[in-house]
Scaffold this motif. Structure first.
Motif, PDB file in Angstrom:
ATOM      1  N   UNK A   1      -3.419 -26.252   5.761  1.00 40.30           N
ATOM      2  CA  UNK A   1      -4.094 -26.171   7.039  1.00 40.30           C
ATOM      3  C   UNK A   1      -4.778 -24.808   7.187  1.00 40.30           C
ATOM      4  N   UNK A   2      -4.112 -23.765   6.768  1.00 42.55           N
ATOM      5  CA  UNK A   2      -4.706 -22.436   6.888  1.00 42.55           C
ATOM      6  C   UNK A   2      -5.981 -22.332   6.061  1.00 42.55           C
ATOM      7  N   UNK A   3      -5.950 -22.939   4.862  1.00 36.40           N
ATOM      8  CA  UNK A   3      -7.129 -22.902   4.013  1.00 36.40           C
ATOM      9  C   UNK A   3      -8.279 -23.662   4.667  1.00 36.40           C
ATOM     10  N   UNK A   4      -7.973 -24.794   5.300  1.00 36.23           N
ATOM     11  CA  UNK A   4      -9.015 -25.565   5.966  1.00 36.23           C
ATOM     12  C   UNK A   4      -9.617 -24.778   7.128  1.00 36.23           C
ATOM     13  N   UNK A   5      -8.789 -24.052   7.870  1.00 32.99           N
ATOM     14  CA  UNK A   5      -9.314 -23.213   8.956  1.00 32.99           C
ATOM     15  C   UNK A   5     -10.233 -22.149   8.380  1.00 32.99           C
ATOM     16  N   UNK A   6      -9.780 -21.490   7.318  1.00 32.23           N
ATOM     17  CA  UNK A   6     -10.610 -20.464   6.704  1.00 32.23           C
ATOM     18  C   UNK A   6     -11.897 -21.067   6.170  1.00 32.23           C
ATOM     19  N   UNK A   7     -11.779 -22.221   5.505  1.00 35.77           N
ATOM     20  CA  UNK A   7     -12.950 -22.851   4.900  1.00 35.77           C
ATOM     21  C   UNK A   7     -13.964 -23.273   5.955  1.00 35.77           C
ATOM     22  N   UNK A  72     -19.335 -33.680   4.252  1.00 36.09           N
ATOM     23  CA  UNK A  72     -18.684 -32.392   4.503  1.00 36.09           C
ATOM     24  C   UNK A  72     -19.540 -31.210   4.045  1.00 36.09           C
ATOM     25  N   UNK A  73     -20.736 -31.490   3.569  1.00 36.85           N
ATOM     26  CA  UNK A  73     -21.671 -30.464   3.102  1.00 36.85           C
ATOM     27  C   UNK A  73     -21.088 -29.597   1.989  1.00 36.85           C
ATOM     28  N   UNK A  74     -20.393 -30.238   1.056  1.00 35.52           N
ATOM     29  CA  UNK A  74     -19.919 -29.529  -0.129  1.00 35.52           C
ATOM     30  C   UNK A  74     -20.727 -30.000  -1.324  1.00 35.52           C
ATOM     31  N   UNK A  75     -20.740 -29.204  -2.364  1.00 37.68           N
ATOM     32  CA  UNK A  75     -21.636 -29.445  -3.495  1.00 37.68           C
ATOM     33  C   UNK A  75     -21.159 -30.476  -4.500  1.00 37.68           C
ATOM     34  N   UNK A  76     -19.847 -30.770  -4.504  1.00 32.34           N
ATOM     35  CA  UNK A  76     -19.344 -31.676  -5.524  1.00 32.34           C
ATOM     36  C   UNK A  76     -18.022 -32.297  -5.089  1.00 32.34           C
ATOM     37  N   UNK A  77     -17.630 -33.323  -5.823  1.00 34.13           N
ATOM     38  CA  UNK A  77     -16.331 -33.943  -5.588  1.00 34.13           C
ATOM     39  C   UNK A  77     -15.227 -32.936  -5.881  1.00 34.13           C
ATOM     40  N   UNK A  78     -15.414 -32.121  -6.907  1.00 30.09           N
ATOM     41  CA  UNK A  78     -14.407 -31.114  -7.260  1.00 30.09           C
ATOM     42  C   UNK A  78     -14.199 -30.124  -6.124  1.00 30.09           C
ATOM     43  N   UNK A  79     -15.285 -29.710  -5.486  1.00 30.75           N
ATOM     44  CA  UNK A  79     -15.163 -28.791  -4.354  1.00 30.75           C
ATOM     45  C   UNK A  79     -14.457 -29.478  -3.183  1.00 30.75           C
ATOM     46  N   UNK A  80     -14.782 -30.740  -2.954  1.00 29.72           N
ATOM     47  CA  UNK A  80     -14.103 -31.513  -1.911  1.00 29.72           C
ATOM     48  C   UNK A  80     -12.605 -31.584  -2.203  1.00 29.72           C
ATOM     49  N   UNK A  81     -12.263 -31.846  -3.458  1.00 30.16           N
ATOM     50  CA  UNK A  81     -10.858 -31.914  -3.860  1.00 30.16           C
ATOM     51  C   UNK A  81     -10.155 -30.569  -3.691  1.00 30.16           C
ATOM     52  N   UNK A  82     -10.872 -29.474  -3.892  1.00 30.89           N
ATOM     53  CA  UNK A  82     -10.247 -28.158  -3.729  1.00 30.89           C
ATOM     54  C   UNK A  82      -9.914 -27.868  -2.270  1.00 30.89           C
ATOM     55  N   UNK A  83     -10.643 -28.502  -1.352  1.00 28.28           N
ATOM     56  CA  UNK A  83     -10.382 -28.313   0.075  1.00 28.28           C
ATOM     57  C   UNK A  83      -9.308 -29.281   0.568  1.00 28.28           C
ATOM     58  N   UNK A  84      -9.432 -30.564   0.219  1.00 20.27           N
ATOM     59  CA  UNK A  84      -8.561 -31.593   0.780  1.00 20.27           C
ATOM     60  C   UNK A  84      -7.490 -32.107  -0.174  1.00 20.27           C
ATOM     61  N   UNK A  85      -7.731 -31.999  -1.465  1.00 21.26           N
ATOM     62  CA  UNK A  85      -6.807 -32.543  -2.449  1.00 21.26           C
ATOM     63  C   UNK A  85      -7.132 -33.993  -2.751  1.00 21.26           C
TER      64      UNK A  85
END
Length: 135
Positions: A1-7, A72-85
């Motif tokens: 959750x903290x990472x999502x707030x920061x992100x 979510x305005x991210x560049x790739x599936x990998x970036x999405x996975x790094x945020x949400x898992x």
């Protein structure tokens, strides 16, 4: 959750709480409430999906994750996975299947205790005299 707030905000939790006018205690209570509600929802969704034999195929995952990444305005599936898992993304896809089937098959039943007289008036009863003689 903290990472999502920061992100999403660029702030750490304490700065976010200050900006939102929240105390740590209020934050903790909200997080606990959200976690409990989310856990209950996930148990129901997973039980339905398991009973129906539904899963998320690799192809379906790639297709939907790409859509989520764009949303979510991210560049790739990998970036999405790094945020949400990956697990959370898979759950989101599966829950969308479950909710679609539920909404497609839901039958609305009115509760007679909450229905007001205006809602139970027939068209003939709600017609004004001018409307009935205007023919």
């Amino acid at each position: 959750m903290e990472y999502q707030i920061y992100y999403t905000t660029g702030s750490d939790v304490s700065t976010y709480l200050q900006q939102a006018g929240m105390t740590q205690e209020t934050w903790d209570a909200q997080i606990l409430e959200q976690a409990q509600a989310s856990s209950k929802e996930k148990m129901v969704v997973m039980a339905i999906a398991e009973k129906e034999g539904w899963t998320v195929s690799d192809e379906e995952y790639k297709e939907q994750a790409a859509i989520y990444a764009t949303q979510q305005s991210v560049n790739s599936i990998e970036e999405l996975e790094s945020v949400y898992g990956k697990t959370e993304i898979e759950y989101s896809i599966l829950s969308n299947k479950v909710f679609k089937v539920i909404s497609d098959n839901a039958k609305v039943v009115e509760d007679p205790e909450t229905t007001t007289p205006a809602e139970t008036t027939t068209p003939a009863e709600s017609t004004t005299p001018e409307e009935t003689t205007a023919e």
